[in-house]
Design a protein around this motif. Structure first.
Motif, PDB file in Angstrom:
ATOM      1  N   TYR B  43       0.810  -1.218   0.000  1.00  0.00           N
ATOM      2  CA  TYR B  43       0.000   0.000   0.000  1.00  0.00           C
ATOM      3  C   TYR B  43       0.845   1.270   0.000  1.00  0.00           C
ATOM      4  CZ  TYR B  43      -3.898  -3.119   0.678  1.00  0.00           C
ATOM      5  OH  TYR B  43      -4.825  -4.114   0.498  1.00  0.00           O
ATOM      6  N   GLU B  44       2.070   1.127  -0.459  1.00  0.00           N
ATOM      7  CA  GLU B  44       2.895   2.320  -0.567  1.00  0.00           C
ATOM      8  C   GLU B  44       2.285   3.245  -1.620  1.00  0.00           C
ATOM      9  OE1 GLU B  44       6.998   1.443  -0.788  1.00  0.00           O
ATOM     10  OE2 GLU B  44       7.558   3.548  -0.691  1.00  0.00           O
ATOM     11  N   GLY B  45       2.163   4.537  -1.266  1.00  0.00           N
ATOM     12  CA  GLY B  45       1.561   5.477  -2.213  1.00  0.00           C
ATOM     13  C   GLY B  45       0.054   5.619  -2.042  1.00  0.00           C
ATOM     14  N   PHE B  46      -0.507   4.871  -1.090  1.00  0.00           N
ATOM     15  CA  PHE B  46      -1.932   5.038  -0.772  1.00  0.00           C
ATOM     16  C   PHE B  46      -2.066   5.776   0.558  1.00  0.00           C
ATOM     17  CE2 PHE B  46      -1.939   1.498  -3.670  1.00  0.00           C
ATOM     18  CZ  PHE B  46      -3.087   1.685  -4.441  1.00  0.00           C
ATOM     19  N   VAL B  47      -2.964   6.771   0.591  1.00  0.00           N
ATOM     20  CA  VAL B  47      -3.179   7.537   1.827  1.00  0.00           C
ATOM     21  C   VAL B  47      -4.673   7.726   2.046  1.00  0.00           C
ATOM     22  CG1 VAL B  47      -1.004   8.821   1.661  1.00  0.00           C
ATOM     23  CG2 VAL B  47      -3.080   9.737   0.578  1.00  0.00           C
ATOM     24  N   VAL B  48      -4.994   8.201   3.252  1.00  0.00           N
ATOM     25  CA  VAL B  48      -6.377   8.596   3.514  1.00  0.00           C
ATOM     26  C   VAL B  48      -6.563   9.994   2.921  1.00  0.00           C
ATOM     27  CG1 VAL B  48      -8.067   9.165   5.292  1.00  0.00           C
ATOM     28  CG2 VAL B  48      -6.493   7.231   5.616  1.00  0.00           C
ATOM     29  N   GLY B  49      -7.641  10.195   2.165  1.00  0.00           N
ATOM     30  CA  GLY B  49      -7.922  11.508   1.584  1.00  0.00           C
ATOM     31  C   GLY B  49      -9.266  12.023   2.066  1.00  0.00           C
ATOM     32  N   ALA B  50      -9.404  13.374   2.127  1.00  0.00           N
ATOM     33  CA  ALA B  50     -10.687  13.974   2.494  1.00  0.00           C
ATOM     34  C   ALA B  50     -11.253  14.638   1.239  1.00  0.00           C
ATOM     35  CB  ALA B  50     -10.495  14.993   3.606  1.00  0.00           C
ATOM     36  N   VAL B  51     -12.457  14.221   0.863  1.00  0.00           N
ATOM     37  CA  VAL B  51     -13.059  14.796  -0.347  1.00  0.00           C
ATOM     38  C   VAL B  51     -13.614  16.176   0.006  1.00  0.00           C
ATOM     39  CG1 VAL B  51     -14.760  14.451  -2.181  1.00  0.00           C
ATOM     40  CG2 VAL B  51     -13.659  12.459  -1.094  1.00  0.00           C
ATOM     41  N   GLY B  93      -5.128   6.470  -4.073  1.00  0.00           N
ATOM     42  CA  GLY B  93      -3.846   6.029  -4.617  1.00  0.00           C
ATOM     43  C   GLY B  93      -3.234   7.187  -5.375  1.00  0.00           C
ATOM     44  N   LEU B  94      -2.003   7.561  -5.006  1.00  0.00           N
ATOM     45  CA  LEU B  94      -1.340   8.677  -5.677  1.00  0.00           C
ATOM     46  C   LEU B  94      -0.562   8.160  -6.890  1.00  0.00           C
ATOM     47  CD1 LEU B  94      -0.077  10.403  -2.414  1.00  0.00           C
ATOM     48  CD2 LEU B  94      -2.087  11.022  -3.798  1.00  0.00           C
ATOM     49  N   VAL B  95      -0.162   9.069  -7.750  1.00  0.00           N
ATOM     50  CA  VAL B  95       0.588   8.684  -8.940  1.00  0.00           C
ATOM     51  C   VAL B  95       1.844   7.906  -8.519  1.00  0.00           C
ATOM     52  CG1 VAL B  95       1.981   9.602 -10.845  1.00  0.00           C
ATOM     53  CG2 VAL B  95      -0.290  10.557 -10.354  1.00  0.00           C
ATOM     54  N   GLY B  96       2.053   6.754  -9.124  1.00  0.00           N
ATOM     55  CA  GLY B  96       3.206   5.910  -8.773  1.00  0.00           C
ATOM     56  C   GLY B  96       2.802   4.694  -7.954  1.00  0.00           C
ATOM     57  N   ALA B  97       1.642   4.768  -7.284  1.00  0.00           N
ATOM     58  CA  ALA B  97       1.188   3.628  -6.478  1.00  0.00           C
ATOM     59  C   ALA B  97       0.708   2.499  -7.395  1.00  0.00           C
ATOM     60  CB  ALA B  97       0.053   4.067  -5.556  1.00  0.00           C
ATOM     61  N   THR B  98       0.798   1.267  -6.901  1.00  0.00           N
ATOM     62  CA  THR B  98       0.310   0.129  -7.683  1.00  0.00           C
ATOM     63  C   THR B  98      -1.018  -0.348  -7.098  1.00  0.00           C
ATOM     64  OG1 THR B  98       2.557  -0.522  -8.196  1.00  0.00           O
ATOM     65  CG2 THR B  98       0.864  -2.196  -8.478  1.00  0.00           C
ATOM     66  N   VAL B  99      -2.065  -0.268  -7.920  1.00  0.00           N
ATOM     67  CA  VAL B  99      -3.390  -0.725  -7.474  1.00  0.00           C
ATOM     68  C   VAL B  99      -3.371  -2.255  -7.509  1.00  0.00           C
ATOM     69  CG1 VAL B  99      -5.859  -0.690  -7.959  1.00  0.00           C
ATOM     70  CG2 VAL B  99      -4.466   1.364  -8.358  1.00  0.00           C
ATOM     71  N   PRO B 100      -3.605  -2.907  -6.340  1.00  0.00           N
ATOM     72  CA  PRO B 100      -3.436  -4.368  -6.262  1.00  0.00           C
ATOM     73  C   PRO B 100      -4.345  -5.155  -7.206  1.00  0.00           C
ATOM     74  CG  PRO B 100      -3.610  -3.430  -4.066  1.00  0.00           C
ATOM     75  CD  PRO B 100      -3.922  -2.326  -5.033  1.00  0.00           C
ATOM     76  N   HIS B 101      -5.539  -4.605  -7.499  1.00  0.00           N
ATOM     77  CA  HIS B 101      -6.497  -5.415  -8.253  1.00  0.00           C
ATOM     78  C   HIS B 101      -7.224  -4.551  -9.276  1.00  0.00           C
ATOM     79  CE1 HIS B 101     -10.236  -7.871  -8.752  1.00  0.00           C
ATOM     80  NE2 HIS B 101      -9.306  -8.798  -8.841  1.00  0.00           N
ATOM     81  N   ASN B 102      -6.992  -4.853 -10.547  1.00  0.00           N
ATOM     82  CA  ASN B 102      -7.663  -4.084 -11.601  1.00  0.00           C
ATOM     83  C   ASN B 102      -9.020  -4.700 -11.870  1.00  0.00           C
ATOM     84  OD1 ASN B 102      -8.514  -2.796 -13.873  1.00  0.00           O
ATOM     85  ND2 ASN B 102      -6.650  -3.175 -15.077  1.00  0.00           N
ATOM     86  N   GLN B 103     -10.086  -3.976 -11.495  1.00  0.00           N
ATOM     87  CA  GLN B 103     -11.401  -4.626 -11.650  1.00  0.00           C
ATOM     88  C   GLN B 103     -11.916  -4.608 -13.086  1.00  0.00           C
ATOM     89  OE1 GLN B 103     -13.335  -2.792  -8.310  1.00  0.00           O
ATOM     90  NE2 GLN B 103     -14.313  -1.242  -9.571  1.00  0.00           N
ATOM     91  N   HIS B 104     -11.169  -4.004 -13.998  1.00  0.00           N
ATOM     92  CA  HIS B 104     -11.565  -4.073 -15.407  1.00  0.00           C
ATOM     93  C   HIS B 104     -10.808  -5.157 -16.156  1.00  0.00           C
ATOM     94  CE1 HIS B 104     -13.860  -0.538 -14.653  1.00  0.00           C
ATOM     95  NE2 HIS B 104     -12.785   0.111 -14.223  1.00  0.00           N
ATOM     96  N   ASP B 105      -9.876  -5.802 -15.480  1.00  0.00           N
ATOM     97  CA  ASP B 105      -9.086  -6.854 -16.114  1.00  0.00           C
ATOM     98  C   ASP B 105      -9.649  -8.207 -15.676  1.00  0.00           C
ATOM     99  OD1 ASP B 105      -6.706  -7.926 -17.464  1.00  0.00           O
ATOM    100  OD2 ASP B 105      -6.096  -8.531 -15.451  1.00  0.00           O
ATOM    101  N   PRO B 106      -9.897  -9.098 -16.622  1.00  0.00           N
ATOM    102  CA  PRO B 106     -10.496 -10.394 -16.227  1.00  0.00           C
ATOM    103  C   PRO B 106      -9.635 -11.161 -15.209  1.00  0.00           C
ATOM    104  CG  PRO B 106      -9.976 -10.334 -18.604  1.00  0.00           C
ATOM    105  CD  PRO B 106      -9.692  -8.971 -18.067  1.00  0.00           C
ATOM    106  N   GLU B 132     -10.608  -3.063  -5.461  1.00  0.00           N
ATOM    107  CA  GLU B 132      -9.357  -2.638  -6.082  1.00  0.00           C
ATOM    108  C   GLU B 132      -8.169  -2.735  -5.121  1.00  0.00           C
ATOM    109  OE1 GLU B 132     -11.077   0.519  -9.388  1.00  0.00           O
ATOM    110  OE2 GLU B 132     -11.033   1.067  -7.273  1.00  0.00           O
ATOM    111  N   LEU B 133      -8.453  -2.563  -3.836  1.00  0.00           N
ATOM    112  CA  LEU B 133      -7.376  -2.627  -2.845  1.00  0.00           C
ATOM    113  C   LEU B 133      -7.104  -4.057  -2.377  1.00  0.00           C
ATOM    114  CD1 LEU B 133      -8.328   0.511  -0.737  1.00  0.00           C
ATOM    115  CD2 LEU B 133      -6.371   0.275  -2.277  1.00  0.00           C
ATOM    116  N   GLY B 134      -7.913  -4.995  -2.869  1.00  0.00           N
ATOM    117  CA  GLY B 134      -7.745  -6.376  -2.412  1.00  0.00           C
ATOM    118  C   GLY B 134      -8.210  -6.553  -0.982  1.00  0.00           C
TER     119      GLY B 134
END
Ligand code: ZN
Lengths: 341, 808
Positions: B43-51, B93-106, B132-134
């Motif tokens: 989860y490197e590159g993932f943070v809590v964000g406030a909308v 997820g900020l730019v550079g982070a790897t999303v663990p699970h692509n829900q558009h990919d079979p 997406e975060l697994g």
């Protein structure tokens, strides 16, 4: 009637010539000699004009009969030569492949087992055999699996319906160790190949049965170092000279100490890949030093002798060696699979 | 088993040790690490964000443009989730982070976030769904956190997942490692690290435990130690985050602060605990005993009614059973939201008893799993103090002073004598005494020197697996490292005739492979009806995988047909197959193993075209004589002198069936497989199949025959043809001819059979080619004429055969 005699003579000559046809070359010569436009039959037809009128119908009829007789006999003789190989102009097409015949093979598991046997018999191991339907004592208890011990869960066991006693389909060939030692004084040095059963769901990775080769060496002063050296020799012979091994502590009730043996992954060269589950190593067998309780069970003096034992799965080794990804292929016997080995 | 690095670090100092090194050292110590996952890295590159603000995307109706505070910095993020709204706390997820699970990919492959324009608008990151975060299956919208979440917090910290979790596959002997404490011990030894000193903080208050609760153990053989602690004034509530996170990291679901505390201590120390609601214990007294005769049923925590038996150990109060010792508690005393007084059991149950109970009930729990492998009997008190500390801290309860502790004996370290030369002999090493002591003491086994070469080792009670010197030798080898032991390969070549294997089986394989047969290996488990059809004395299984595999095979036929079927399915119609394998049966007069007899069979199956595709010859299908050719080839290879094929009535399984007799014993069957058997395996072409008793054939096999000098005089060959009834078997005529030739007999074969024009109805003409010879001289016309006269006479007498013509 010399003409009719000549016809008869030619018929006899042609018949014996046809009987001697051996090649398509002979056939072509025959055709030129008898049936071509300047052949012997055509020449007789030429002579027909010189025959007295009153005899012409009879001689003509004979001549026609002669021609059709020779033509048809020639055709059938030619076919018997393997006619299709002779093209219309009389050449043999040597590019035609040889005739297909059944070509058999030994099963890849037999080939793998033979290779394992060859390696071990070369260094002095004998071969022994035992029953697949085993009693609880030889499959478990004498091998230091006490009743009610969780080690029994390491192998999913098939039990045989039986009124008297507890019988199982052997879960390993280790029971043969016990039988060998019960019936022979030390030293013993044997491998024990055979079929074993596991009550596991059938999948690409496991089948309800497989084949093992068990090894046992009991003598004075047999050590873990000797076991390591022997297995290293085996791996170099079976895989290749570069095979690197890793002995990792493990647990089997009938050996103490015990180890699992891994060989460096030859798919990725140890860097990690899908086949080796990204570890760089592939498990090939379990082994260890014979547990004193096993010696007690077979009435060997544990203070006099020591020994090592090992066990490997033939399917597992064949899968690794040939890069096969589904164990079920070994038991389906698809000829497209069997023909590859 | 899952082991958390964060948790380990509470117990042992692992500073500066890499995850990878932990994994490989544990594996090389015999604690095989199957995999591990570093969540902080994941989860490197993932943070809590406030909308802060949600606006419409200028170019797309379904997309929104969000302004998100990710901790002092505002990012502009395009989001398609229907549930996104201003004021939410969300995972970003900020730019550079790897999303663990692509829900558009079979296949759901991970992907890396880049600065991307989405429908013409730049997005500086991504707001993620649980999927997406697994972290779960929910993909309907983005994940929304508590309002209390602080923007900018790394996601792994917020989720309590700033951790590495190791999945360890433990062998059954290492019960001591079924806890973080056990694994920490191994690591302390491996990396020479120190344990972190920590004292349990306990404040006891109120009347002593013995004022409120009593325990009596009557089945001490099944329960050598029973300890308990009481906590009063408990308020049952959800667990605090640290406790939930810890349990969830090792795959245990959080229930409430009391139950979670017991599970936490089990995962930390390895001691299974059970919490009772004291108010629901009638008479406030627990009795550990076997069930009474009329107690046959008990409902466990999972709501299932269990059948119990008299050899199990039960925890009871004055009226009823409240738990199955070492396996599972009951619904009737479980902790509920109203519980205020908690009695925690910390006991030791006999391993074999728990295993038998667990097997009988078909119920395996975290507790039974540990007890049946062996739990340290000296752990009960330590575990109670630790669980008391946690329950008091999380529930506001007060620990009653004192502990109830009923023990059958004092559990002392085992003293095991170890001889240094035994270590070195068995391992093949030259370890010095001091080295051995160092190794053993690193895993908390203190050694006293009895002499320079003999040690007295004190094995702590948590190592129940170590009882003998050889067990200590394993520890020495394991911790010293198998890698450090030099290979030795000095095998002496003393070949042993006791274990010589005959090569005949492999020669048979070579013979048949050379004759075009493929070797097959098939399943030796069959449906019981098929096995029983071929042999009523078949061996059946008590616990088959399925009905298709409920018996041991009694014939190799189904395996061969199955193989033909598999090959037909992909268009391979022409096959020659053989198998060497065992068949199994129950036999009363057998004393090998039980009454089971395993004998070797060899089968041959041919089907399809005898002469496969050839450019110039007519195809012909296999027939029974092709099969006989190969059977006879095999019998001749085994150097058998003679054999007979007797045709017998067609059974359900075969048409054109033959029995093979050798030396008067029936040793095999051959024939065309019947329609019913073919249909069962979906084979729609003729199959010729033979199965021979290989065990018996090998016993009859002649080894090298003595050399016979080659014939000095040429053989005479004669052809004889007879007209006989078309019912007369050729073999009978051949036997008579053979007998008539007597010593002169050398060979015979059938070369023509004809009926039709020129032969009377009901008759056939059969022609034999014979070779006759003599050891003394060349046979003359008189010898031949004499034989023909005799043959004609005998065939005429026996079969009313009429000599048709002869040629010599
Ligand atoms: Zn690899």
């Amino acid at each position: 009637m010399e003409m009719l005699e000549e016809i008869q003579k030619l018929k006899d000559e042609a018949t014996s010539a046809l009987a001697n046809l051996k090649s398509s070359e002979d056939a072509e010569n025959f055709r030129l000699q008898y049936l071509s436009r300047k052949g012997a039959i055509a020449q007789l037809f030429e002579k027909l004009k010189d025959v007295p009128k009153e005899n012409k119908p009879a001689v003509g009829k004979s001549l026609n009969e002669l021609r059709s007789f020779v033509e048809s006999e020639f055709e059938s003789s030619k076919n018997n030569l393997g006619g299709k190989a002779v093209t219309s102009d009389g050449n043999i097409d040597l590019s035609i492949p040889g005739r297909k015949r059944y070509a058999g093979r030994k099963h890849p598991l037999t080939q793998t087992a033979n290779e394992i046997k060859r390696i071990f018999t070369n260094i002095g191991f004998g071969i022994a055999d035992g029953p697949e339907i085993e009693d609880d004592y030889h499959n478990f208890e004498a091998l230091n699996f006490p009743p009610d011990h969780p080690a029994r869960d390491m192998q999913d066991t098939f039990f045989v319906k039986s009124e008297e006693g507890k019988y199982v389909l052997r879960t390993h060939t280790s029971g043969v160790q016990i039988r060998v030692m019960e019936n022979n004084k030390p030293p013993v040095r044997v491998i024990m190949p055979g079929r074993v059963y596991r009550n596991e769901a059938i999948s690409a990775r496991s089948y309800c049965l497989f084949h093992q080769v068990e090894g046992l060496y009991v003598d004075k002063n047999v050590s873990l170092a000797e076991l390591k050296g022997t297995i290293a020799y085996f791996a170099k012979e079976f895989f290749n000279e570069e095979a690197k091994l890793r002995f990792r502590p493990s647990y089997f009730p009938f050996t103490e100490p015990s180890a699992e043996v891994d060989v460096n992954c030859f798919v990725c060269g140890g860097k990690g890949c899908k086949i080796c589950k990204y570890s760089g190593w592939l498990e090939i067998m379990g082994c260890g030093m014979v547990d004193p309780n096993v010696f007690k069970a077979v009435k060997y003096d544990e203070n006099e002798v020591s020994g090592y034992a090992f066990g490997m799965g033939i399917e597992r080794l064949a899968l690794l060696r040939y890069g096969i990804d589904d164990i079920r292929l070994f038991f389906e016997n698809d000829l497209r699979f069997l023909n590859q080995f | 088993m899952k082991i958390s690095r964060k948790w380990l670090q509470q117990l042992v100092d692992l500073s500066g040790v890499k995850d990878d090194d932990i994994a490989s050292r544990l594996t090389m110590l015999g604690l095989e690490v199957e995999s591990y996952e570093n969540f902080a890295a994941k989860y490197e590159g993932f943070v809590v964000g406030a909308v802060l603000e949600v606006a419409k995307h200028p170019n797309a109706d379904k997309l929104k443009l969000c302004q998100v505070d990710v901790g002092g910095e505002t990012k502009s993020i395009v989001c398609g989730a229907p549930n996104v709204a201003a004021g939410q706390k969300v995972p970003v997820g900020l730019v550079g982070a790897t999303v663990p699970h692509n829900q558009h990919d079979p296949e759901g492959k991970p992907f890396q976030l880049t600065m991307a324009k989405i429908r013409g608008v730049e997005s500086e990151g991504m707001i993620c769904s649980a999927n997406e975060l697994g972290l779960g299956d929910d993909r309907s919208g983005i994940m929304v956190f508590d309002d209390a979440a602080v923007q900018g917090t790394p996601l792994s910290d917020y989720l309590g997942l700033n951790d590495t979790v190791f999945e360890i596959s433990l062998t059954p002997n290492r019960a001591d490692c079924l806890s973080h404490l056990g694994v920490a011990r191994e690591l302390a030894s491996a990396f020479s690290k120190k344990f972190i000193p920590r004292r349990v903080k306990i404040t006891e208050d109120g009347p002593s435990i013995t004022e409120s609760a009593k325990v009596e153990v009557t089945a001490q053989d099944l329960c050598p130690r029973y300890s308990a602690r009481l906590i009063r004034g408990v308020k049952v509530a959800p667990s605090p985050k640290w406790l939930k996170d810890a349990l969830e990291s090792v795959g245990i679901r959080s229930i409430n602060n009391v139950v979670d505390a017991t599970n936490f201590v089990m995962m930390e120390l390895g001691q299974p605990l059970h919490a009772f609601d004291l108010k629901r214990i009638t008479g406030h007294k627990l009795i550990v005993r076997r069930p009474k005769e009329d107690e046959t049923k008990f409902t466990t925590l999972d709501g299932k009614e269990r059948i119990i038996s008299p050899d199990m150990v039960m925890i009871c109060d004055k009226e009823k059973i409240v738990a199955i010792g070492g396996v599972m508690g009951g619904i009737n005393s479980e902790i509920s939201d109203n519980t205020t007084e908690v009695l925690v059991e910390s006991a030791n149950f006999t391993a074999s008893s728990v295993r038998r109970t667990s097997k009988a009930l078909g119920l395996s729990t975290e507790a039974s799993y540990r007890f049946e492998r062996g739990v340290d009997p000296n752990l009960t008190i330590r575990a109670l103090d630790r669980v008391g500390e946690i329950i008091a801290e999380t529930s506001g309860g007060k620990l009653a002073p004192g502990i109830i502790d009923i023990a059958a004996m004092k559990f002392l370290p085992k003293r095991v004598e170890l001889h240094v030369d035994h270590v070195n002999r068995l391992l093949g090493t030259r370890l010095a005494t001091g080295e051995i002591i160092r190794v053993l003491e690193s895993i908390e086994i203190p050694c006293d020197k009895k002499s320079e070469t003999v040690l007295f080792c004190s094995v702590p009670t948590f190592r129940g697996d170590i009882e003998r010197d050889v067990d200590l030798i394993e520890e020495v080898g394991r911790v010293y490292g198998y890698e450090q032991i030099a290979d030795s390969f000095q095998t002496r070549l003393n070949f042993d005739t006791r274990f010589r294997e005959s090569t005949v089986l492999d020669e048979l394989r070579d013979l048949l492979a050379g004759a075009g047969f493929h070797e097959i290996i098939t399943n030796s488990l069959q449906p019981a009806d098929i096995a029983g059809f071929h042999d009523p004395a078949s061996v059946t299984l008590a616990n088959p995988i399925s009905e298709d595999m409920a018996a041991m095979r009694t014939t190799l036929l189904p395996g061969a047909l199955q193989t033909i079927s598999v090959n037909l399915a992909h268009g391979q119609k022409d096959v020659k197959l053989f198998e060497i394998g065992r068949v199994y049966r129950v036999m009363d007069d057998q004393q090998v193993v039980g009454r089971f007899r395993e004998s070797a069979r060899i089968s041959m199956a041919i089907s399809g075209t005898a002469d496969p595709m050839s450019f110039d010859r007519k195809e012909s299908k296999f027939d029974i004589f092709d099969l006989k050719t190969d059977i006879e080839r095999l019998l001749a290879f085994l150097k058998l002198d003679s054999w007979d094929f007797i045709s017998y009535d067609t059974t359900k399984e075969y048409e054109q069936s033959l029995k093979l007799f050798v030396n008067g014993m029936e040793l095999g069957l051959a024939g065309r497989v019947g329609k019913a058997a073919l249909q069962r395996m979906s084979v729609d072409q003729d199959v010729y199949f033979a199965e021979l008793d290989l065990t018996s054939l090998l016993a009859l096999r002649k080894s090298t025959n003595r050399y016979r000098s080659l014939p000095k005089f040429p053989f005479a060959s004669i052809d004889l043809s007879f007209i006989v009834s078309d019912q007369t078997p050729a073999a009978n005529l051949m036997d008579t001819l053979r007998a008539a030739a007597g010593d002169m007999f050398r060979d015979i074969s059938v070369f023509d059979i004809y009926s039709g024009e020129g032969i009377p109805d009901g008759k056939k003409s059969i022609a034999f080619s014979m070779a006759l010879g003599s050891e003394e001289r060349t046979l003359n016309d008189g010898d031949i004429a004499g034989f023909i006269e005799k043959a004609e006479k005998e065939l005429n007498q026996k079969f009313s055969a009429e000599l048709r013509k002869q040629k010599s």
